[in-house]
Design a protein around this motif. Structure first.
Motif, PDB file in Angstrom:
ATOM      1  N   CYS A   1       0.780  -1.191  -0.151  1.00 13.59           N
ATOM      2  CA  CYS A   1      -0.085  -0.002  -0.115  1.00 13.59           C
ATOM      3  C   CYS A   1       0.678   1.225   0.033  1.00 13.59           C
ATOM      4  CB  CYS A   1      -0.949  -0.094   1.408  1.00 13.59           C
ATOM      5  SG  CYS A   1      -0.360   0.850   2.575  1.00 13.59           S
ATOM      6  N   LEU A   2       2.169   1.181   0.294  1.00 15.24           N
ATOM      7  CA  LEU A   2       2.986   2.389   0.239  1.00 15.24           C
ATOM      8  C   LEU A   2       3.373   2.546  -1.249  1.00 15.24           C
ATOM      9  CD1 LEU A   2       5.301   1.756   3.410  1.00 15.24           C
ATOM     10  CD2 LEU A   2       3.519   3.504   2.998  1.00 15.24           C
ATOM     11  N   GLY A   3       3.514   1.530  -2.141  1.00 14.20           N
ATOM     12  CA  GLY A   3       3.946   2.065  -3.348  1.00 14.20           C
ATOM     13  C   GLY A   3       3.716   0.796  -4.398  1.00 14.20           C
ATOM     14  N   LEU A   4       4.476   1.040  -5.625  1.00 14.09           N
ATOM     15  CA  LEU A   4       4.197  -0.059  -6.498  1.00 14.09           C
ATOM     16  C   LEU A   4       5.352  -0.980  -6.245  1.00 14.09           C
ATOM     17  CD1 LEU A   4       4.109   2.368  -9.511  1.00 14.09           C
ATOM     18  CD2 LEU A   4       2.303   1.205  -8.580  1.00 14.09           C
ATOM     19  N   THR A   5       4.756  -2.406  -6.609  1.00 10.97           N
ATOM     20  CA  THR A   5       5.794  -3.593  -6.706  1.00 10.97           C
ATOM     21  C   THR A   5       6.884  -2.937  -7.734  1.00 10.97           C
ATOM     22  OG1 THR A   5       4.386  -4.742  -8.043  1.00 10.97           O
ATOM     23  CG2 THR A   5       4.316  -5.001  -5.785  1.00 10.97           C
ATOM     24  N   PRO A   6       7.964  -3.622  -7.994  1.00 12.26           N
ATOM     25  CA  PRO A   6       8.949  -3.438  -8.664  1.00 12.26           C
ATOM     26  C   PRO A   6       8.466  -3.604 -10.098  1.00 12.26           C
ATOM     27  CG  PRO A   6      10.183  -4.609  -6.924  1.00 12.26           C
ATOM     28  CD  PRO A   6       8.644  -4.505  -6.675  1.00 12.26           C
ATOM     29  N   ALA A   7       7.960  -4.624 -10.454  1.00  8.08           N
ATOM     30  CA  ALA A   7       7.178  -4.968 -11.730  1.00  8.08           C
ATOM     31  C   ALA A   7       6.278  -4.236 -12.270  1.00  8.08           C
ATOM     32  CB  ALA A   7       6.582  -6.542 -11.782  1.00  8.08           C
ATOM     33  N   SER A   8       5.227  -3.835 -11.211  1.00  8.75           N
ATOM     34  CA  SER A   8       4.289  -2.718 -11.872  1.00  8.75           C
ATOM     35  C   SER A   8       4.937  -1.429 -11.951  1.00  8.75           C
ATOM     36  CB  SER A   8       3.085  -2.767 -10.588  1.00  8.75           C
ATOM     37  OG  SER A   8       3.531  -2.298  -9.514  1.00  8.75           O
ATOM     38  N   ALA A   9       6.123  -1.100 -11.270  1.00  5.34           N
ATOM     39  CA  ALA A   9       6.612   0.239 -11.336  1.00  5.34           C
ATOM     40  C   ALA A   9       7.188   0.279 -12.673  1.00  5.34           C
ATOM     41  CB  ALA A   9       7.709   0.605 -10.300  1.00  5.34           C
ATOM     42  N   GLN A  10       7.863  -0.632 -13.072  1.00  6.68           N
ATOM     43  CA  GLN A  10       8.423  -0.896 -14.509  1.00  6.68           C
ATOM     44  C   GLN A  10       7.431  -0.710 -15.664  1.00  6.68           C
ATOM     45  OE1 GLN A  10      10.631  -4.369 -14.400  1.00  6.68           O
ATOM     46  NE2 GLN A  10      12.495  -3.453 -13.747  1.00  6.68           N
ATOM     47  N   GLN A  11       6.418  -1.427 -15.323  1.00  2.00           N
ATOM     48  CA  GLN A  11       5.332  -1.353 -16.290  1.00  2.00           C
ATOM     49  C   GLN A  11       4.861   0.082 -16.489  1.00  2.00           C
ATOM     50  OE1 GLN A  11       2.543  -4.163 -15.017  1.00  2.00           O
ATOM     51  NE2 GLN A  11       3.806  -5.989 -15.823  1.00  2.00           N
ATOM     52  N   ALA A  12       4.491   0.680 -15.317  1.00  2.00           N
ATOM     53  CA  ALA A  12       3.949   2.004 -15.331  1.00  2.00           C
ATOM     54  C   ALA A  12       4.860   3.088 -16.031  1.00  2.00           C
ATOM     55  CB  ALA A  12       3.777   2.729 -13.971  1.00  2.00           C
TER      56      ALA A  12
ATOM     57  N   ASP B   1      -0.298  10.021  -2.369  1.00  5.81           N
ATOM     58  CA  ASP B   1      -1.244  10.540  -1.501  1.00  5.81           C
ATOM     59  C   ASP B   1      -0.954  10.534  -0.088  1.00  5.81           C
ATOM     60  OD1 ASP B   1      -3.829  11.724  -1.220  1.00  5.81           O
ATOM     61  OD2 ASP B   1      -4.333   9.670  -0.309  1.00  5.81           O
ATOM     62  N   PRO B   2      -0.922  11.847   0.537  1.00  5.99           N
ATOM     63  CA  PRO B   2      -0.779  11.538   2.172  1.00  5.99           C
ATOM     64  C   PRO B   2      -1.630  10.841   3.107  1.00  5.99           C
ATOM     65  CG  PRO B   2      -0.929  13.889   1.381  1.00  5.99           C
ATOM     66  CD  PRO B   2      -1.436  13.049   0.110  1.00  5.99           C
ATOM     67  N   ASN B   3      -3.041  10.572   2.329  1.00  5.79           N
ATOM     68  CA  ASN B   3      -3.723   9.729   3.188  1.00  5.79           C
ATOM     69  C   ASN B   3      -3.291   8.167   3.090  1.00  5.79           C
ATOM     70  OD1 ASN B   3      -5.658  11.094   4.394  1.00  5.79           O
ATOM     71  ND2 ASN B   3      -6.383  11.650   2.291  1.00  5.79           N
ATOM     72  N   THR B   4      -2.557   7.793   1.825  1.00  2.00           N
ATOM     73  CA  THR B   4      -2.035   6.413   1.743  1.00  2.00           C
ATOM     74  C   THR B   4      -0.912   6.357   2.584  1.00  2.00           C
ATOM     75  OG1 THR B   4      -2.575   6.562  -0.574  1.00  2.00           O
ATOM     76  CG2 THR B   4      -0.948   4.964   0.058  1.00  2.00           C
ATOM     77  N   LEU B   5      -0.054   7.368   2.752  1.00  2.00           N
ATOM     78  CA  LEU B   5       0.933   7.242   3.587  1.00  2.00           C
ATOM     79  C   LEU B   5       0.783   7.135   5.132  1.00  2.00           C
ATOM     80  CD1 LEU B   5       3.680  10.062   1.929  1.00  2.00           C
ATOM     81  CD2 LEU B   5       3.794   7.844   2.043  1.00  2.00           C
ATOM     82  N   ALA B   6      -0.362   7.823   5.599  1.00  2.00           N
ATOM     83  CA  ALA B   6      -0.979   7.770   7.062  1.00  2.00           C
ATOM     84  C   ALA B   6      -1.504   6.480   7.100  1.00  2.00           C
ATOM     85  CB  ALA B   6      -1.923   8.855   7.266  1.00  2.00           C
ATOM     86  N   ASN B   7      -2.198   5.667   6.260  1.00  2.00           N
ATOM     87  CA  ASN B   7      -2.662   4.416   6.408  1.00  2.00           C
ATOM     88  C   ASN B   7      -1.702   3.350   6.376  1.00  2.00           C
ATOM     89  OD1 ASN B   7      -5.258   5.399   6.449  1.00  2.00           O
ATOM     90  ND2 ASN B   7      -5.649   5.290   4.242  1.00  2.00           N
TER      91      ASN B   7
ATOM     92  N   SER C   1      -0.079  14.902  11.087  1.00  2.00           N
ATOM     93  CA  SER C   1       0.940  15.544   9.879  1.00  2.00           C
ATOM     94  C   SER C   1       1.324  14.517   9.228  1.00  2.00           C
ATOM     95  CB  SER C   1       1.664  16.604  10.528  1.00  2.00           C
ATOM     96  OG  SER C   1       3.026  15.823  11.165  1.00  2.00           O
ATOM     97  N   VAL C   2       1.576  14.827   7.812  1.00  2.56           N
ATOM     98  CA  VAL C   2       2.386  13.969   6.838  1.00  2.56           C
ATOM     99  C   VAL C   2       3.429  14.888   6.209  1.00  2.56           C
ATOM    100  CG1 VAL C   2       2.128  12.507   4.899  1.00  2.56           C
ATOM    101  CG2 VAL C   2       0.554  12.227   6.631  1.00  2.56           C
ATOM    102  N   SER C   3       4.430  14.558   6.139  1.00  8.00           N
ATOM    103  CA  SER C   3       5.266  15.377   5.360  1.00  8.00           C
ATOM    104  C   SER C   3       6.299  14.541   4.476  1.00  8.00           C
ATOM    105  CB  SER C   3       6.234  16.438   6.148  1.00  8.00           C
ATOM    106  OG  SER C   3       7.217  15.499   7.157  1.00  8.00           O
ATOM    107  N   ARG C   4       6.535  15.021   3.445  1.00  6.57           N
ATOM    108  CA  ARG C   4       7.702  14.243   2.681  1.00  6.57           C
ATOM    109  C   ARG C   4       8.699  15.152   1.954  1.00  6.57           C
ATOM    110  NH1 ARG C   4       2.752  13.335  -1.802  1.00  6.57           N
ATOM    111  NH2 ARG C   4       2.553  15.355  -0.699  1.00  6.57           N
ATOM    112  N   HIS C   5       9.798  14.807   1.824  1.00 10.85           N
ATOM    113  CA  HIS C   5      10.738  15.430   1.385  1.00 10.85           C
ATOM    114  C   HIS C   5      11.858  14.581   0.575  1.00 10.85           C
ATOM    115  CE1 HIS C   5      12.275  14.218   5.292  1.00 10.85           C
ATOM    116  NE2 HIS C   5      13.568  14.383   4.945  1.00 10.85           N
ATOM    117  N   SER C   6      12.613  15.257  -0.095  1.00 13.00           N
ATOM    118  CA  SER C   6      13.709  14.689  -0.900  1.00 13.00           C
ATOM    119  C   SER C   6      15.037  15.203  -0.285  1.00 13.00           C
ATOM    120  CB  SER C   6      13.823  14.895  -1.995  1.00 13.00           C
ATOM    121  OG  SER C   6      12.595  14.014  -2.825  1.00 13.00           O
TER     122      SER C   6
END
Length: 156
Positions: free
Chosen positions: A15-26, A41-47, A102-107
């Protein structure tokens, strides 16, 4: 019941991200999008953080560490991770309520303490048995395979 542990951890990771195979396809199906368009989505990260906390609540911190980012595994060994969480949580009792605040993202380009990458922090106000309260911080890192994994947990 033991067979549910890998399923629970897998559901956190999926639920946090794409699997490697689906990421490559995308990536093959679409041209590279700007970083903002690829944000999750921040809600996805919170969940997802809530699912990670469910493992902690269930006394399964070791399983959480097993599926954590290499960044987390380099910063603390499994035994210390499990022992620290147990020592912090046991005196507080069971969780009676929790909500994310709160949900924060940064690089980051990286430094000696924090490797280059994209990170997310999800903070929770948590009420424990006996009406004790605490702040929990779940940190996640988007690993090179595109999957978001635990990079840290702090209870204040």
């Amino acid at each position: 019941m033991k067979n549910l542990a890998p399923i629970a951890l897998l559901s956190v990771l999926l639920c946090l991200g794409l699997t490697p195979a689906s990421a490559q396809q995308a990536q093959q199906a679409q041209p590279a999008a700007p970083a903002a368009a690829r944000d999750i989505d921040p809600n996805t990260l919170a969940n997802a953080a809530l699912q990670a906390l469910a493992l902690v609540d269930g006394g399964r911190a070791g399983e959480l560490w097993d599926g954590a980012s290499a960044v987390a595994k380099r910063s603390v060994d499994r035994k210390k991770f499990v022992d620290t969480i147990a020592a912090q949580r046991k005196p507080l009792g069971a969780v009676s309520a929790r909500r994310w605040t709160s949900v924060s993202r940064h690089s980051t380009a990286g430094n000696q303490q924090l490797p280059q990458g994209t990170y997310a922090n999800v903070e929770f106000e948590t009420r424990f048995a006996g009406n004790r309260t605490g702040l929990e911080l779940v940190s996640l890192r988007q690993d090179e395979d595109g999957t978001w994994r635990l990079s840290g947990y702090v209870l204040k």
